[in-house]
Write an enzyme that holds these catalytic residues in place. Structure first.
Site, mmCIF file in Angstrom:
data_model
loop_
_atom_site.group_PDB
_atom_site.id
_atom_site.type_symbol
_atom_site.label_atom_id
_atom_site.label_comp_id
_atom_site.label_asym_id
_atom_site.label_seq_id
_atom_site.Cartn_x
_atom_site.Cartn_y
_atom_site.Cartn_z
ATOM 1 N N THR A 651 -2.720 10.695 19.467
ATOM 2 C CA THR A 651 -4.115 10.518 19.879
ATOM 3 C C THR A 651 -4.796 9.534 18.925
ATOM 4 O O THR A 651 -4.193 9.074 17.957
ATOM 5 C CB THR A 651 -4.891 11.852 19.807
ATOM 6 O OG1 THR A 651 -5.078 12.185 18.420
ATOM 7 C CG2 THR A 651 -4.143 12.983 20.492
ATOM 8 N N GLU A 702 3.877 4.572 10.276
ATOM 9 C CA GLU A 702 4.171 3.146 10.399
ATOM 10 C C GLU A 702 3.369 2.486 11.521
ATOM 11 O O GLU A 702 2.880 1.371 11.382
ATOM 12 C CB GLU A 702 5.676 2.967 10.652
ATOM 13 C CG GLU A 702 6.171 1.545 10.755
ATOM 14 C CD GLU A 702 6.007 0.756 9.455
ATOM 15 O OE1 GLU A 702 4.943 0.122 9.320
ATOM 16 O OE2 GLU A 702 6.914 0.772 8.617
ATOM 17 N N ASP A 774 -11.519 -1.632 14.056
ATOM 18 C CA ASP A 774 -10.111 -1.262 14.116
ATOM 19 C C ASP A 774 -9.317 -2.017 13.039
ATOM 20 O O ASP A 774 -8.474 -1.438 12.347
ATOM 21 C CB ASP A 774 -9.588 -1.600 15.523
ATOM 22 C CG ASP A 774 -8.211 -1.046 15.743
ATOM 23 O OD1 ASP A 774 -8.066 0.180 15.652
ATOM 24 O OD2 ASP A 774 -7.279 -1.849 15.964
ATOM 25 N N LYS A 778 -7.267 -0.637 9.511
ATOM 26 C CA LYS A 778 -5.918 -1.035 9.086
ATOM 27 C C LYS A 778 -5.950 -1.578 7.654
ATOM 28 O O LYS A 778 -5.052 -1.280 6.848
ATOM 29 C CB LYS A 778 -5.347 -2.080 10.045
ATOM 30 C CG LYS A 778 -5.072 -1.497 11.428
ATOM 31 C CD LYS A 778 -4.666 -2.552 12.419
ATOM 32 C CE LYS A 778 -4.504 -1.925 13.808
ATOM 33 N NZ LYS A 778 -4.345 -2.887 14.873
ATOM 34 N N GLY A 895 0.789 -2.922 22.118
ATOM 35 C CA GLY A 895 1.506 -2.617 23.369
ATOM 36 C C GLY A 895 2.176 -1.265 23.255
ATOM 37 O O GLY A 895 2.621 -0.856 22.170
#
Ligand code: ADP
Ligand code: ASP
Ligand code: MG
Length: 918
Positions: A651, A702, A774, A778, A895
């Site tokens: 999720t 990862e 987003d 990261k 993807g």
């Protein structure tokens, strides 16, 4: 012919080890001197306590009154009769299910015809259920219940119909006449039992043995119909046994050998179909080898003939590591030593009658257990273990070969300090038990004679306890013994394996597995041979215990129970990848991944054994229960049989991420592409790491950065090998990568965003990508991984959402207004172009200044960041070692397929940390 390839005994042994061993056996058997003088291996201590058959379905009928019902004369041995003995004989035994129907009897006939051994003796059981039907006749007659007559009709019908299916002409007429004759004798005998209201043991044995008489005659006729000269043998004329004290018999080998010689001299034949189960006493009174005794019959015949092999045909592929009806994961054991087979069968593996081993062991005759319904399975070979067992195989083999259980037992505890130092206590206990003729399956002594317990059949326990109380009355009255207590509803679980003796830690592992499954042990014993460890448990715990210990020794260390949270696009793709790859992983790498649960936000599915991944969507839709993360966690992790649990959070939910702490603390591994935990509040992140290390769990993420690209693992590799990160700079968003790679020529930025949105490359609301949050998450993840203690709010993030459009109510509204702001970005692009540069939206971790940022930057046209195409990610690590040229990782970073692939590779990383072979 379909069966031909599997019958010849030399072809039944497939593994190289078995072949080598077979040739060794053959050598031994050729050299008779060697094996004739070989002494018996002593059986383990517990084993020697009692050889009593525990399966006494007709027990209540057995009373000790003798009556002769047949007249089998014993003539002097005829001198000229010399039955050939040795390698030329093969013995087969077909169990009840093998001859359960006329078609099956035909199949057995074909197997016999296709066995190319020079001489063969086939032992056959009654058709399945027939022995039970026969016992039932007696039971009914004894109760003076008239229904014994209709029950006898049913027995007659069954055999008459089968004979009609199989035979014709004289063979049919001959058989039916014999059947009629037998049935009318049985009717008379049952009438007598009805009148007396009681059946003697020998009456009973006589009646119940008819099933074998009929099946053997029908099978012999079928074989003759196939053109083979074949005789049937009523083994009551050959097998002579002495009844022993407790519902079992001991073969008289020398008398049986003489009678076999005599029988053969009168009916010489290369193919003999013999009745299993039945025999005679030395006084020629018909008796039986007791329930399931046909295996024993076959072994005795094999020994009398010195056959080269005894093949026991049944309905399973061989001896399994545990009863396959109770443990679905049980595996077939390719070989077992005589002792192991003996112990397995003694402790409840009813695939083999426990006494089968002793006659064949004497002559080193191997027993092969095979499945009549699966001729391609090589079966289990029971033989003396080869001395030069392949060392490589030894590494792989579990020290415990198998597990077996016996139910319906009771424990009798004799307690009190008065036994300490009093000689003869054990003797007195055994004397009392012997007096009531009870069968002691196991004994154990606790704390210097203070406490002894014996395990016996539940049906016998009352008598045993009363006998003990009466024997120890004085000691009880004087308080030297505190009590004789019965614990009903017990089971025995035995772990069996010859290698247990030489492998330290087996019992510790066994007890640990039981403790983990929360199972209480009531008594323990170990055979002095150390080939078994036996524990007494509550009956209701027995199957759970069996599964727990079996999986502990048999499941690969890398069996992993998995719970998948969030079967959205990425979770679903992962489940499909698991479905497609699971078999290869199991086969080639011994990695057994079992998805025990899948939960969405509304519904969840759970399974004890693993969800069928080819139908998980339907299961979730049709059988899903209300989702509940705590229940889900408990059930996925609560399965004590699987050594490892991992929860995979697919999720993007911070509530789910907030559970990781608890999961790791409970010993659950966590794998996730969800960025929320690692980019959430710093204090929580900082707690997670040490906790994870302390609880010896693994936490892999990862796919939180760059989907399936090896970014976190590269960074960890650098750090763990002592490199120092100076800077990490990269294009971390597939969408923003695409937008700026396509923002060229005369195209406006809004045009490119519209195109990307239409192609599905952006979030439904493109502001979610353009805001940079987003990317910022990261950057935070990489910064923290590099040791920087940064909060998300510490990061300056250049949002590409024009300030006035942040408040737009909908994505459509935003898209409509976006062209108004094209100018600013067009200007920036022009300036960059004029300087021979391109615009790229990047995240930076500046480890030297301990900061990070997310912004639009300009790069020279020959810079690697300027060369990207499509939605590729690119990440450059500048470190102390990679100072001149950064270490660059580049590739598709978004993807469902590659993200799920990244999660999958974390799962495999976990398996390899847990010991999976590489
Ligand atoms: P038959 O009638 O051929 O003698 P049995 O019913 O006596 O067959 O024995 C075979 C059965 O033993 C199998 O169907 C299986 O359910 C049961 N069994 C119990 N324990 C084991 C085990 N460890 N391995 C194989 N079979 C076992
Ligand atoms: N028919 C006998 C029984 O059912 C013997 C056997 O099948 O082994 O016990
Ligand atoms: Mg059997």
């Amino acid at each position: 012919m379909a069966f031909s390839s599997s019958v010849s005994s030399s072809r039944m042994i497939h593994s190289p080890a078995a072949l080598a061993y077979q040739s060794k056996l053959n050598n031994n058997q050729n050299n008779k001197k060697i094996f004739h003088c070989r002494s018996f291996s002593p059986l383990p201590f517990i084993s020697r306590l009692s050889y009593v058959s525990r399966r006494r379905k007709g027990e209540s009928l057995n009373k000790h009154i003798m009556a002769s019902v047949t007249d089998i004369s014993v003539d002097k041995l005829t001198e000229e009769a010399q039955i050939p003995k040795g390698q030329m004989w093969s013995v087969h035994k077909f169990g009840g299910t093998c001859v359960g129907t006329s078609q099956r009897i035909k199949n057995v006939g074909e197997i016999i015809v296709n066995d190319d051994t020079e001489r063969k003796l086939i032992v056959v059981s009654a058709m399945s259920k027939v022995t039970d039907m026969m016992y039932d006749l007696i039971y009914k007659a004894q109760l003076r219940n008239d229904s014994y007559l209709s029950a006898l009709d049913a027995v007659f019908e069954k055999h008459q119909l089968t004979a009609h299916d199989l035979l014709d002409g004289d063979e049919l007429a001959g058989f039916l006449s014999r059947l009629h004759h037998d049935i009318s004798n049985l009717k008379a005998m049952l009438r007598a039992i009805y009148i007396a209201g009681h059946a003697t043991e020998s009456f009973t044995d006589f009646v119940v043995g008819h099933g074998e008489l009929w099946s053997a005659q029908m099978l012999a006729a079928v074989v003759r119909k196939n053109g083979i000269d074949c005789k049937w043998m009523d083994t009551r004329e050959v097998l002579i046994v002495n009844p022993t004290s407790s519902n079992q018999v001991d073969p008289d080998f020398s008398e049986s050998e003489k009678r076999l010689e005599k029988w053969f001299s009168q009916s010489p034949s290369n193919t003999i179909i013999a009745t299993g189960f039945i025999a005679s006493t030395p006084d020629n009174i018909p008796t039986t080898l007791k329930r399931d005794g046909s295996d024993f019959s076959a072994a005795i015949m094999g020994a009398l003939l010195r056959a080269h092999q005894v093949t026991i045909w049944t309905d399973v592929d061989g001896v399994y590591s545990a009863d396959p009806r109770k443990v679905s994961e049980a595996v077939i054991l390719r070989t077992l030593s005589y002792q192991e087979a003996w112990e397995m069968s003694y402790f409840g593996a009813n695939v083999l009658h426990p006494r089968t081993i002793i006659p064949v062991m004497r002559y080193d005759i191997p027993i092969v257990i095979r499945n009549i319904f699966n001729l391609s399975a090589p079966g289990t070979m029971i033989c003396r273990p080869p001395v030069d067992e392949n060392e490589d195989e030894q590494i792989i083999d579990s020290p415990v070969k198998g597990f077996a259980t016996i139910d319906n037992l009771a424990l009798v505890n004799v307690e009190g300090t008065g036994m300490a130092g009093v000689p003869g206590t054990a003797n007195a206990i055994f004397g009392a038990v012997k007096d009531v003729g009870a069968n002691v399956i196991m004994i154990s002594q606790v704390f210097f004679n203070k406490h002894r317990c014996l395990v016996t059949d539940y049906g016998e326990v009352k008598a045993v306890a009363e006998a003990l109380e009466s024997r120890f009355r004085e000691a009880l009255n004087a308080g030297r013994l505190s009590q004789v207590a019965i614990v009903p509803n017990c089971s025995i679980l035995a772990a069996v394996g010859q290698k247990m003796a030489s492998t330290p830690g087996v019992s510790a592992t066994l007890f640990n597995a039981l403790a983990k499954a929360n199972i209480n042990i009531r008594a323990i014993a170990q055979g002095c041979s150390e080939y078994n460890i036996t524990v007494v448990l509550k009956r209701e715990d027995c199957i759970r215990a069996l599964r727990a210990v079996h999986s502990r020794f048999y499941l690969s260390r890398t069996t992993i129970a998995m719970g998948i949270i969030g079967p959205g696009l990425i979770g679903a793709t992962l489940l499909d990848q698991l479905r497609d790859q699971a078999a290869v992983l199991k086969e080639d790498f011994n990695i057994d991944l079992r998805v025990m649960g899948i939960t969405g936000s509304r519904t969840m599915v759970l399974s004890d054994t693993g969800i069928d991944l080819s139908t998980w969507r339907e299961l979730l839709k049709e059988k899903g229960e209300v989702a509940d993360v705590e229940k889900f966690t408990q059930l996925v992790h609560g399965n004590h049989f699987i050594p490892n649990t991992v929860l995979v959070d697919c999720t993007a939910d911070s509530n789910v991420a907030s559970c990781y702490h608890d999961w790791l603390r409970r010993g659950i591994h966590v794998i996730t592409p969800n960025k929320k935990a690692n980019s959430g509040p710093l204090d929580q992140y900082l707690k997670l790491r040490p906790l994870q290390r302390k609880s010896y769990t693994h936490y892999f993420y990862e796919a939180t950065v760059g989907a399936g690209l090896p970014i976190i693992s590269t960074l960890r590799g650098l750090l763990e090998t002592g490199d120092h990160i100076l800077r990490i700079e990269g294009i971390f968003s597939g969408t923003l990568s695409y937008l700026f790679n396509s923002f060229v020529g005369t195209r406006s930025f809004s045009e490119v965003v519209t195109e990307a949105k239409e192609a599905g490359y952006t979030e439904p609301d493109p502001r979610d990508d353009l805001s940079g949050t987003d990317v910022a998450r990261k950057v935070i993840i990489l910064a923290r991984e590099s040791g920087l203690k940064l909060e998300l709010s510490d990061l300056p993030v250049q949002s590409l959402v024009p300030e006035p459009l942040k408040a737009c109510a909908s994505a459509e509204e935003f898209m409509k207004q976006l062209p108004q702001f094209d100018k600013e970005l067009a200007k920036q692009r022009q300036e960059a172009e004029d300087a021979g540069e391109v615009l790229r939206y990047v995240g930076v971790v500046d480890a030297i200044n301990k900061e990070g940022r997310v912004e639009l930057r300009r790069y020279k046209r020959d810079h690697p960041f300027a060369q990207l195409s499509g939605s590729d990610n690119i990440i450059a690590f500048t470190t102390k070692r990679y100072k001149e040229q950064p270490l660059i990782v580049r590739g598709p970073g978004a993807g469902a397929q590659v993200t799920a692939g990244g999660i999958f590779s974390d799962i495999l990383r976990l398996a390899s940390y847990l010991g999976a072979p590489s």
